[in-house]
Design a protein around this motif. Sequence first.
Motif, PDB file in Angstrom:
ATOM      1  N   PHE A 210       0.822  -1.208   0.000  1.00 20.18           N
ATOM      2  CA  PHE A 210       0.000   0.000   0.000  1.00 20.18           C
ATOM      3  C   PHE A 210       0.856   1.259   0.000  1.00 20.18           C
ATOM      4  N   ALA A 211       2.097   1.116  -0.452  1.00 20.93           N
ATOM      5  CA  ALA A 211       3.009   2.258  -0.500  1.00 20.93           C
ATOM      6  C   ALA A 211       2.962   2.915  -1.873  1.00 20.93           C
ATOM      7  N   LEU A 212       3.090   4.221  -1.878  1.00 22.98           N
ATOM      8  CA  LEU A 212       3.244   4.944  -3.134  1.00 22.98           C
ATOM      9  C   LEU A 212       4.702   4.808  -3.565  1.00 22.98           C
ATOM     10  N   PRO A 213       4.984   4.582  -4.848  1.00 21.72           N
ATOM     11  CA  PRO A 213       6.369   4.359  -5.270  1.00 21.72           C
ATOM     12  C   PRO A 213       7.239   5.589  -5.079  1.00 21.72           C
ATOM     13  N   GLU A 214       8.539   5.341  -4.932  1.00 21.04           N
ATOM     14  CA  GLU A 214       9.503   6.430  -4.826  1.00 21.04           C
ATOM     15  C   GLU A 214       9.487   7.251  -6.111  1.00 21.04           C
ATOM     16  N   GLU A 215       9.685   8.565  -5.980  1.00 18.70           N
ATOM     17  CA  GLU A 215       9.658   9.457  -7.141  1.00 18.70           C
ATOM     18  C   GLU A 215      11.021  10.106  -7.337  1.00 18.70           C
ATOM     19  N   TYR A 216      11.408  10.265  -8.606  1.00 15.49           N
ATOM     20  CA  TYR A 216      12.690  10.876  -8.943  1.00 15.49           C
ATOM     21  C   TYR A 216      12.473  12.112  -9.803  1.00 15.49           C
ATOM     22  N   GLN A 217      13.311  13.114  -9.599  1.00 15.28           N
ATOM     23  CA  GLN A 217      13.475  14.204 -10.557  1.00 15.28           C
ATOM     24  C   GLN A 217      14.828  13.978 -11.220  1.00 15.28           C
ATOM     25  N   LEU A 218      14.838  13.759 -12.539  1.00 15.55           N
ATOM     26  CA  LEU A 218      16.060  13.385 -13.239  1.00 15.55           C
ATOM     27  C   LEU A 218      16.385  14.340 -14.377  1.00 15.55           C
ATOM     28  N   SER A 219      17.664  14.396 -14.697  1.00 17.67           N
ATOM     29  CA  SER A 219      18.142  15.061 -15.911  1.00 17.67           C
ATOM     30  C   SER A 219      19.072  14.090 -16.626  1.00 17.67           C
ATOM     31  N   GLN A 220      19.215  14.251 -17.928  1.00 17.56           N
ATOM     32  CA  GLN A 220      20.048  13.312 -18.669  1.00 17.56           C
ATOM     33  C   GLN A 220      20.882  14.010 -19.741  1.00 17.56           C
ATOM     34  N   ILE A 221      21.978  13.359 -20.062  1.00 13.74           N
ATOM     35  CA  ILE A 221      22.732  13.646 -21.279  1.00 13.74           C
ATOM     36  C   ILE A 221      22.605  12.399 -22.141  1.00 13.74           C
ATOM     37  N   LEU A 222      21.995  12.535 -23.294  1.00 16.10           N
ATOM     38  CA  LEU A 222      21.758  11.411 -24.192  1.00 16.10           C
ATOM     39  C   LEU A 222      22.578  11.588 -25.456  1.00 16.10           C
ATOM     40  N   ILE A 223      23.398  10.602 -25.757  1.00 18.57           N
ATOM     41  CA  ILE A 223      24.220  10.635 -26.968  1.00 18.57           C
ATOM     42  C   ILE A 223      23.847   9.421 -27.805  1.00 18.57           C
ATOM     43  N   GLN A 224      23.339   9.669 -28.994  1.00 23.82           N
ATOM     44  CA  GLN A 224      22.865   8.595 -29.856  1.00 23.82           C
ATOM     45  C   GLN A 224      23.860   8.322 -30.975  1.00 23.82           C
ATOM     46  N   PRO A 225      24.225   7.055 -31.196  1.00 21.74           N
ATOM     47  CA  PRO A 225      25.116   6.718 -32.305  1.00 21.74           C
ATOM     48  C   PRO A 225      24.545   7.209 -33.636  1.00 21.74           C
ATOM     49  N   ARG A 226      25.405   7.727 -34.488  1.00 18.92           N
ATOM     50  CA  ARG A 226      24.960   8.285 -35.770  1.00 18.92           C
ATOM     51  C   ARG A 226      24.720   7.216 -36.821  1.00 18.92           C
ATOM     52  N   SER A 227      25.257   6.025 -36.585  1.00 21.60           N
ATOM     53  CA  SER A 227      25.091   4.938 -37.548  1.00 21.60           C
ATOM     54  C   SER A 227      25.163   3.623 -36.794  1.00 21.60           C
ATOM     55  N   SER A 228      24.967   2.520 -37.526  1.00 19.19           N
ATOM     56  CA  SER A 228      24.976   1.208 -36.891  1.00 19.19           C
ATOM     57  C   SER A 228      26.325   0.863 -36.281  1.00 19.19           C
ATOM     58  N   ASP A 229      27.397   1.453 -36.799  1.00 22.30           N
ATOM     59  CA  ASP A 229      28.727   1.185 -36.243  1.00 22.30           C
ATOM     60  C   ASP A 229      29.296   2.411 -35.526  1.00 22.30           C
ATOM     61  N   GLY A 230      28.402   3.294 -35.062  1.00 19.35           N
ATOM     62  CA  GLY A 230      28.860   4.527 -34.433  1.00 19.35           C
ATOM     63  C   GLY A 230      28.903   4.490 -32.927  1.00 19.35           C
ATOM     64  N   LEU A 231      28.826   3.283 -32.327  1.00 20.96           N
ATOM     65  CA  LEU A 231      28.798   3.184 -30.871  1.00 20.96           C
ATOM     66  C   LEU A 231      30.099   3.691 -30.252  1.00 20.96           C
ATOM     67  N   ALA A 232      31.245   3.345 -30.849  1.00 14.40           N
ATOM     68  CA  ALA A 232      32.536   3.768 -30.292  1.00 14.40           C
ATOM     69  C   ALA A 232      32.647   5.286 -30.285  1.00 14.40           C
ATOM     70  N   GLU A 233      32.189   5.926 -31.355  1.00 10.69           N
ATOM     71  CA  GLU A 233      32.221   7.390 -31.420  1.00 10.69           C
ATOM     72  C   GLU A 233      31.332   8.003 -30.350  1.00 10.69           C
ATOM     73  N   ALA A 234      30.139   7.393 -30.149  1.00 12.01           N
ATOM     74  CA  ALA A 234      29.219   7.907 -29.134  1.00 12.01           C
ATOM     75  C   ALA A 234      29.815   7.757 -27.734  1.00 12.01           C
ATOM     76  N   LEU A 235      30.494   6.640 -27.483  1.00 14.39           N
ATOM     77  CA  LEU A 235      31.113   6.425 -26.178  1.00 14.39           C
ATOM     78  C   LEU A 235      32.233   7.435 -25.935  1.00 14.39           C
ATOM     79  N   THR A 236      32.995   7.731 -26.984  1.00 12.39           N
ATOM     80  CA  THR A 236      34.067   8.737 -26.852  1.00 12.39           C
ATOM     81  C   THR A 236      33.486  10.099 -26.489  1.00 12.39           C
ATOM     82  N   LYS A 237      32.390  10.452 -27.136  1.00 13.00           N
ATOM     83  CA  LYS A 237      31.729  11.726 -26.853  1.00 13.00           C
ATOM     84  C   LYS A 237      31.200  11.744 -25.424  1.00 13.00           C
ATOM     85  N   ALA A 238      30.649  10.606 -24.970  1.00 14.84           N
ATOM     86  CA  ALA A 238      30.125  10.519 -23.604  1.00 14.84           C
ATOM     87  C   ALA A 238      31.248  10.672 -22.585  1.00 14.84           C
TER      88      ALA A 238
END
Length: 327
Positions: free
Chosen positions: A171-199
């Motif tokens: 009967f508990a109300l769930p914990e609530e968060y106020q969040l902010s994010q930095i989201l970096i999306q890969p530019r292509s299917s093989d762009g994960l390494a570039e996105a990680l470098t930027k992160a």
Amino acid sequence: MRQIPVDSEWLASTCVPTRPVDDLNMAPAFCEARLQDRIVAIVNSELIMLSDMKREFETEQERLSREHHGSDLAQRLKTAEYMALTKLIERRLQLQEAKAQKVQVSDLEVKQALEQMKRQGSPLNITNPSDVQTVRDQLLLMRVIDQHIRGNITVGDSELKRFYQEHRDRFALPEEYQLSQILIQPRSSDGLAEALTKARRAMDDLKRGEKFEDVAMRYSDGTNALQGGRLGLVRQGELIPTIEQAVAHLVPGGISDIIESPEGIQIIRMDDRKPKQFRQYEEVRREVQELVYQRKSEDMYQSWLVELKNKAYIEIKFQNDTSTAHR
């Protein structure tokens, strides 16, 4: 009505040596070349036929055949067959009890139930004798259960309060968060390494003391980047598991490690968190009452089924054989 299945071990323990089918003046058993109906169980003086079990089992068999294959399918079909037979036995016992107690359902009640079900989209036909009997049996089952179980249940306030104290988390109300994010999306299917470098560059800037909002505006691909990456209010359980796990132990102002998620590469800041709160007993009393009543009904229903089985003659003649039973 809730049916409570028993497993194959219970069915096996219920079996007694079977009498020859000829003693019951029944037709010969089926063979591989031609499938005929046969007895699969005797419940007191009534017979359950293979055709009854196949009808009970049909929908589940179709579902399992779509979702499983090979030996896994065969095992699941075997289990489902036994469950179907168990349901039929339990239903027959309850209908016999309804008859013994002279529980009745009028033709008008059956007609009204059929009409209501038809309005709700049921395929049942009001002129089909089989459908009429099905609905009559359902009403009889509901009535005999009301008579034996629901009408005999009492729930006191002290019992409700004890349940509330023992299950406060429900009967508990769930914990609530106020969040902010930095989201970096890969530019292509093989762009994960570039996105990680930027992160990593973004994370280095944060560690040097730059404001999260400024870093988000500079690096984030999220739609909220211009607002400093603010996500706003979210509740525990609403986040995907990787994010939920990453923020679970963050204190206000804390920043997560670099997270790989289906959305991309994320860095999350916990802006604020509000701990779960427990609703007062008076606020949830009706909910508690329903839960306690449901639990007591289930316990009493299971005890009643055991009582019916213990005083009944039940003979299982069904032998699971996937080479013939699933045609």
